[in-house]
Scaffold this active site. Sequence first.
Site, PDB file in Angstrom:
ATOM      1  N   CYS A 107       0.844  -1.201   0.000  1.00  0.00           N
ATOM      2  CA  CYS A 107       0.000   0.000   0.000  1.00  0.00           C
ATOM      3  C   CYS A 107       0.876   1.247   0.000  1.00  0.00           C
ATOM      4  CB  CYS A 107      -0.897   0.043   1.241  1.00  0.00           C
ATOM      5  SG  CYS A 107      -2.298  -1.055   1.146  1.00  0.00           S
ATOM      6  N   HIS A 108       0.427   2.244  -0.748  1.00  0.00           N
ATOM      7  CA  HIS A 108       1.121   3.527  -0.745  1.00  0.00           C
ATOM      8  C   HIS A 108       0.784   4.288   0.536  1.00  0.00           C
ATOM      9  CE1 HIS A 108       1.070   2.561  -5.047  1.00  0.00           C
ATOM     10  NE2 HIS A 108       2.122   3.348  -5.138  1.00  0.00           N
ATOM     11  N   MET A 142      -8.118   0.228   1.151  1.00  0.00           N
ATOM     12  CA  MET A 142      -7.410  -0.515   2.195  1.00  0.00           C
ATOM     13  C   MET A 142      -7.413   0.249   3.522  1.00  0.00           C
ATOM     14  SD  MET A 142      -6.900  -3.308   0.772  1.00  0.00           S
ATOM     15  CE  MET A 142      -6.130  -4.050   2.190  1.00  0.00           C
ATOM     16  N   GLU A 143      -7.351   1.572   3.449  1.00  0.00           N
ATOM     17  CA  GLU A 143      -7.401   2.377   4.668  1.00  0.00           C
ATOM     18  C   GLU A 143      -8.758   2.245   5.346  1.00  0.00           C
ATOM     19  OE1 GLU A 143      -3.931   3.593   2.462  1.00  0.00           O
ATOM     20  OE2 GLU A 143      -5.973   3.226   1.833  1.00  0.00           O
ATOM     21  N   ASP A 157     -11.165  -6.552  22.063  1.00  0.00           N
ATOM     22  CA  ASP A 157     -10.194  -6.478  23.149  1.00  0.00           C
ATOM     23  C   ASP A 157     -10.830  -5.966  24.437  1.00  0.00           C
ATOM     24  OD1 ASP A 157      -7.500  -6.494  24.339  1.00  0.00           O
ATOM     25  OD2 ASP A 157      -7.699  -4.311  24.269  1.00  0.00           O
TER      26      ASP A 157
END
Length: 186
Positions: A107-108, A142-143, A157
């Site tokens: 990824c950039h 992707m972000e 969590d």
Amino acid sequence: TQALNERIKHQLMGPNRISASPSDDEPGPFSHLNAQGDGVSMVDVGNKAVTRRTAVARTRVTFPKEVMSAFQISQSELIGPKGPIFETAKIAGIMGAKRTSDLIPLCHPLPLDRVNIDIRLEGNAAIVECECRVTHKTGVEMEALTGASVAALTIYDMVKAVSHECMIEETVLVSKSGGKSDFVQK
């Protein structure tokens, strides 16, 4: 290792899917691989136009009954001993979106214009949506996916002490716009 490389190349490309190109640097049918399928590189976006790009991703965290009864619910927020769970997850999701290129090797790195995480409670599930925007030469799918996933992991969590039966599921790209092609999940 050569045999392993050949096996991976065969699985990715198949015996009849491509023809070898004269140069190892020429792209094949997958943008991150050369035509032989053995040279991985980051896509060259140098000649692409700078446009405003947006992507939205969604994931779902399903809680068992014991989680729903163990935490205080206040205005679509779960509050536990560690504090407001969804607000904490929003911060984590934003941080995750900003660090995507550190986690996904090809990824950039992007100067994000905006990251917004929305988390709402629907029955016994938290619906996490992450919207990312950038003015750049490459998209932010992707972000958005990373932001939604990190927010979901943070929720897990913060409730796992009550139950490990929580499920993170249905992480999907909802939409993207501003690049070569737009997309809307059906």
